[in-house]
Motif scaffolding. Structure first.
Motif, PDB file in Angstrom:
ATOM      1  N   GLY A   1       0.800  -1.218   0.000  1.00 40.21           N
ATOM      2  CA  GLY A   1       0.000   0.000   0.000  1.00 40.21           C
ATOM      3  C   GLY A   1       0.830   1.264   0.000  1.00 40.21           C
ATOM      4  N   ILE A   2       2.015   1.213  -0.620  1.00 41.34           N
ATOM      5  CA  ILE A   2       2.867   2.399  -0.715  1.00 41.34           C
ATOM      6  C   ILE A   2       3.150   2.692  -2.175  1.00 41.34           C
ATOM      7  N   ASP A   3       3.513   3.926  -2.476  1.00 39.48           N
ATOM      8  CA  ASP A   3       3.825   4.312  -3.852  1.00 39.48           C
ATOM      9  C   ASP A   3       5.181   3.745  -4.262  1.00 39.48           C
ATOM     10  N   ALA A   4       5.257   3.278  -5.482  1.00 41.57           N
ATOM     11  CA  ALA A   4       6.528   2.764  -6.002  1.00 41.57           C
ATOM     12  C   ALA A   4       7.413   3.920  -6.450  1.00 41.57           C
ATOM     13  N   LEU A   5       8.703   3.795  -6.203  1.00 45.56           N
ATOM     14  CA  LEU A   5       9.670   4.744  -6.737  1.00 45.56           C
ATOM     15  C   LEU A   5       9.830   4.500  -8.229  1.00 45.56           C
ATOM     16  N   SER A   6      10.491   5.425  -8.917  1.00 45.30           N
ATOM     17  CA  SER A   6      10.833   5.181 -10.310  1.00 45.30           C
ATOM     18  C   SER A   6      11.872   4.065 -10.382  1.00 45.30           C
ATOM     19  N   GLN A   7      12.030   3.473 -11.559  1.00 43.11           N
ATOM     20  CA  GLN A   7      13.009   2.400 -11.691  1.00 43.11           C
ATOM     21  C   GLN A   7      14.415   2.894 -11.366  1.00 43.11           C
ATOM     22  N   ARG A   8      14.746   4.104 -11.776  1.00 36.91           N
ATOM     23  CA  ARG A   8      16.088   4.636 -11.498  1.00 36.91           C
ATOM     24  C   ARG A   8      16.318   4.792 -10.010  1.00 36.91           C
ATOM     25  N   ARG A   9      15.329   5.326  -9.310  1.00 34.56           N
ATOM     26  CA  ARG A   9      15.492   5.515  -7.860  1.00 34.56           C
ATOM     27  C   ARG A   9      15.521   4.179  -7.123  1.00 34.56           C
ATOM     28  N   MET A  10      14.749   3.209  -7.593  1.00 33.46           N
ATOM     29  CA  MET A  10      14.823   1.877  -6.976  1.00 33.46           C
ATOM     30  C   MET A  10      16.211   1.283  -7.180  1.00 33.46           C
ATOM     31  N   ALA A  11      16.763   1.472  -8.394  1.00 35.77           N
ATOM     32  CA  ALA A  11      18.108   0.960  -8.677  1.00 35.77           C
ATOM     33  C   ALA A  11      19.146   1.627  -7.778  1.00 35.77           C
ATOM     34  N   ASP A  12      18.952   2.902  -7.476  1.00 38.20           N
ATOM     35  CA  ASP A  12      19.860   3.592  -6.549  1.00 38.20           C
ATOM     36  C   ASP A  12      19.841   2.912  -5.184  1.00 38.20           C
ATOM     37  N   ARG A  13      18.633   2.512  -4.750  1.00 39.55           N
ATOM     38  CA  ARG A  13      18.519   1.816  -3.454  1.00 39.55           C
ATOM     39  C   ARG A  13      19.250   0.473  -3.495  1.00 39.55           C
ATOM     40  N   LEU A  14      19.130  -0.234  -4.608  1.00 37.49           N
ATOM     41  CA  LEU A  14      19.836  -1.510  -4.732  1.00 37.49           C
ATOM     42  C   LEU A  14      21.349  -1.300  -4.713  1.00 37.49           C
ATOM     43  N   ASN A  15      21.824  -0.249  -5.383  1.00 38.43           N
ATOM     44  CA  ASN A  15      23.263   0.014  -5.420  1.00 38.43           C
ATOM     45  C   ASN A  15      23.806   0.358  -4.041  1.00 38.43           C
TER      46      ASN A  15
ATOM     47  N   GLN B   1      22.769  -1.006  -1.360  1.00 42.39           N
ATOM     48  CA  GLN B   1      22.893  -2.288  -0.679  1.00 42.39           C
ATOM     49  C   GLN B   1      24.092  -3.091  -1.174  1.00 42.39           C
ATOM     50  N   VAL B   2      24.488  -2.856  -2.409  1.00 43.45           N
ATOM     51  CA  VAL B   2      25.727  -3.471  -2.909  1.00 43.45           C
ATOM     52  C   VAL B   2      26.915  -2.935  -2.115  1.00 43.45           C
ATOM     53  N   PHE B   3      26.922  -1.619  -1.898  1.00 42.26           N
ATOM     54  CA  PHE B   3      28.009  -0.991  -1.139  1.00 42.26           C
ATOM     55  C   PHE B   3      28.056  -1.515   0.289  1.00 42.26           C
ATOM     56  N   LEU B   4      26.883  -1.843   0.849  1.00 41.09           N
ATOM     57  CA  LEU B   4      26.807  -2.304   2.236  1.00 41.09           C
ATOM     58  C   LEU B   4      26.985  -3.812   2.358  1.00 41.09           C
ATOM     59  N   ASP B   5      27.347  -4.485   1.241  1.00 40.52           N
ATOM     60  CA  ASP B   5      27.578  -5.931   1.242  1.00 40.52           C
ATOM     61  C   ASP B   5      26.325  -6.727   1.554  1.00 40.52           C
ATOM     62  N   ILE B   6      25.167  -6.205   1.168  1.00 43.01           N
ATOM     63  CA  ILE B   6      23.922  -6.944   1.304  1.00 43.01           C
ATOM     64  C   ILE B   6      23.589  -7.645  -0.006  1.00 43.01           C
ATOM     65  N   LEU B   7      23.933  -7.011  -1.121  1.00 43.70           N
ATOM     66  CA  LEU B   7      23.708  -7.567  -2.460  1.00 43.70           C
ATOM     67  C   LEU B   7      25.014  -7.624  -3.239  1.00 43.70           C
ATOM     68  N   GLY B   8      25.009  -8.454  -4.283  1.00 49.07           N
ATOM     69  CA  GLY B   8      26.089  -8.456  -5.249  1.00 49.07           C
ATOM     70  C   GLY B   8      25.558  -7.928  -6.571  1.00 49.07           C
ATOM     71  N   ARG B   9      26.451  -7.509  -7.453  1.00 48.57           N
ATOM     72  CA  ARG B   9      26.034  -6.911  -8.723  1.00 48.57           C
ATOM     73  C   ARG B   9      27.013  -7.309  -9.813  1.00 48.57           C
ATOM     74  N   SER B  10      26.472  -7.491 -11.019  1.00 49.64           N
ATOM     75  CA  SER B  10      27.322  -7.736 -12.189  1.00 49.64           C
ATOM     76  C   SER B  10      26.708  -7.022 -13.390  1.00 49.64           C
ATOM     77  N   ASP B  11      27.555  -6.614 -14.312  1.00 50.62           N
ATOM     78  CA  ASP B  11      27.101  -5.924 -15.523  1.00 50.62           C
ATOM     79  C   ASP B  11      27.418  -6.797 -16.732  1.00 50.62           C
ATOM     80  N   ARG B  12      26.448  -6.907 -17.609  1.00 55.97           N
ATOM     81  CA  ARG B  12      26.635  -7.716 -18.812  1.00 55.97           C
ATOM     82  C   ARG B  12      26.330  -6.880 -20.045  1.00 55.97           C
ATOM     83  N   VAL B  13      27.203  -6.985 -21.021  1.00 54.08           N
ATOM     84  CA  VAL B  13      27.003  -6.281 -22.287  1.00 54.08           C
ATOM     85  C   VAL B  13      26.141  -7.154 -23.180  1.00 54.08           C
ATOM     86  N   GLY B  14      25.062  -6.568 -23.697  1.00 47.58           N
ATOM     87  CA  GLY B  14      24.157  -7.310 -24.558  1.00 47.58           C
ATOM     88  C   GLY B  14      24.800  -7.675 -25.884  1.00 47.58           C
ATOM     89  N   ARG B  15      24.293  -8.728 -26.516  1.00 46.23           N
ATOM     90  CA  ARG B  15      24.826  -9.175 -27.801  1.00 46.23           C
ATOM     91  C   ARG B  15      24.085  -8.479 -28.944  1.00 46.23           C
TER      92      ARG B  15
END
Length: 413
Positions: free
Chosen positions: A346-360, A362-376
């Motif tokens: 029952g809360i408003d969703a953030l934009s995708q960019r702002r949600m991604a900022d929150r995930l990043n 958590q990566v810094f805080l060692d809660i999540l891991g992250r990897s980047d892949r270049v598309g083919r």
């Protein structure tokens, strides 16, 4: 309670704990006698040599200490500085130490306030340090006055220093004498980080001031973890620990890069489970159940104080991780699931960019891991993928201790 009878509470207060004799020994924050500190003789000597000048009023060398969680960094720092303070007082030197947990005090002002309050004696200095309400510069000025008036030397332990929002405090403390902020008091910094890359974020001037000494604490192996627990076995009553309890707890913790903190958490939780079940001994089953509870407790602590939106994003990833063999999910997929989570909350969703900022974050805080892949293919950009650093069920259980998440049905969709 019947007349002349004894209340059930009275019987509880008067009874002895059937499992634990001295549970404090299993607290990672407890500073044990030196003989109970296992496998860290070299590290104790290194840090002691680093701060040795402080014993007789000289300036301790600033020191950076690195190592993964549970490798004894905080324990050794507290033990050595406590011993130094006691010895210095015998030598007539007013040496004081202060321990700051930078996961709790994350801003420059919070750190300065805590230091001033820890080092102050208002009956002597007539200086007050309110918790809030003053400008940061005012707090600094009062801290400098306190240090010069009361102390010959201070050693400041900044634990998990990489969690500070900025590094201005490091500049101020490391250059206090050079900048004429303190006249007589010598200030030493013992900065502790789980991230060896932390120094890459420092300004060159701070780095040159801090990096007088640098030490890395290696992980414990299973044998050392067993010895650590054997040396704290008297936390339990005699005969309570089954023969396989300590080896199993050590083996489980050794899988997690030799984490002594986790090993002690498992052993303590196993004792609590045995006590709650009314069992007379701590067995293998208690230890295995305690491992999961230790993981939940650790993750709950990592997420403590995090905003609801951040928990919602991590929760969304945990749902996807349960459904996928590799446990990874793209930002787009996480966002789609996140919108379902926020709708149910029952809360408003953030934009995708702002949600991604929150995930990043958590990566810094060692809660999540992250990897980047270049598309083919031509014109394909880069896609960012995230994964949990803990089992999805553990993450969900930890987040659902927050009552707002307790009844989420999307976790099992």
């Amino acid at each position: 309670m019947a007349d002349g009878g004894q209340s059930s509470l009275d019987s509880i207060w008067e009874s002895e704990d059937p499992i634990f004799a001295n549970k404090e020994l299993l607290d990672i924050d407890h500073i044990p006698d030196e003989e109970r500190i296992i496998g860290r003789d070299d590290e104790i000597s290194d840090i002691a040599n680093s701060i040795h000048p402080a014993i007789r009023g000289g300036k301790p060398r600033n020191t950076l200490v690195y190592g993964k969680t549970g490798t004894g960094k905080s324990l050794v720092a507290k033990h050595v500085t406590q011993s130094a303070s006691e010895f210095a007082h015998q030598e007539g030197t007013q040496l004081q130490r202060a321990y700051i947990d930078c996961t709790q005090s994350t801003t420059e002002t919070q750190v300065v306030v805590n230091l001033a309050r820890k080092f102050n004696d208002p009956e002597v200095t007539d200086i007050s340090i309110p918790v809030s309400g003053l400008a940061t510069d005012v707090y600094y000025n009062r801290l400098w006055q306190i240090l010069d008036e009361l102390h010959d030397v201070v050693i400041i332990i900044l634990d998990e220093v990489d969690k500070l929002q900025d590094n201005d405090i490091l500049m101020q403390l490391s250059r206090a004498a050079e900048a004429g902020k303190v006249d007589s008091c010598k200030v030493g910094i013992l900065a502790i980080s789980n991230k060896i890359s932390f120094k890459e974020s420092l300004d060159e001037r701070i780095l040159s001031s801090l990096q007088d000494r640098e030490f890395i604490f290696p992980p414990y192996d299973a044998e050392q973890l067993q010895e650590i627990m054997r040396h704290r076995e008297d936390a339990f009553r005699e005969g309570v620990l089954a023969e396989d309890a300590i080896p199993l707890a050590a083996g489980l913790a050794a899988r997690e890069h030799g984490d002594a903190r986790k090993a002690l958490d498992i052993l303590r939780n196993a004792g609590e489970l045995a006590k709650d079940n009314g069992d007379e001994q701590v067995h293998e089953a208690h230890v295995r159940d305690a491992q999961e509870q230790a993981d939940i407790d650790r993750f709950s602590k990592l997420l403590e104080g995090q905003p609801t939106q951040t928990k919602a994003a991590v929760f969304a990833l945990s749902i996807l991780a349960r459904q996928r063999e590799d446990g990874e999910a793209s930002t787009r997929d996480i966002y789609d699931q996140y919108e379902q989570v926020t709708a149910e909350l029952g809360i408003d969703a953030l934009s995708q960019r702002r949600m991604a900022d929150r995930l990043n974050e958590q990566v810094f805080l060692d809660i999540l891991g992250r990897s980047d892949r270049v598309g083919r293919g031509r014109g394909q950009g880069m896609t960012r993928y995230y994964h949990l650093l803990e089992e999805p069920t553990v993450v969900q259980t930890a987040i659902q201790t927050d009552s707002r998440f307790a009844d989420l049905s999307v976790a099992y969709s």
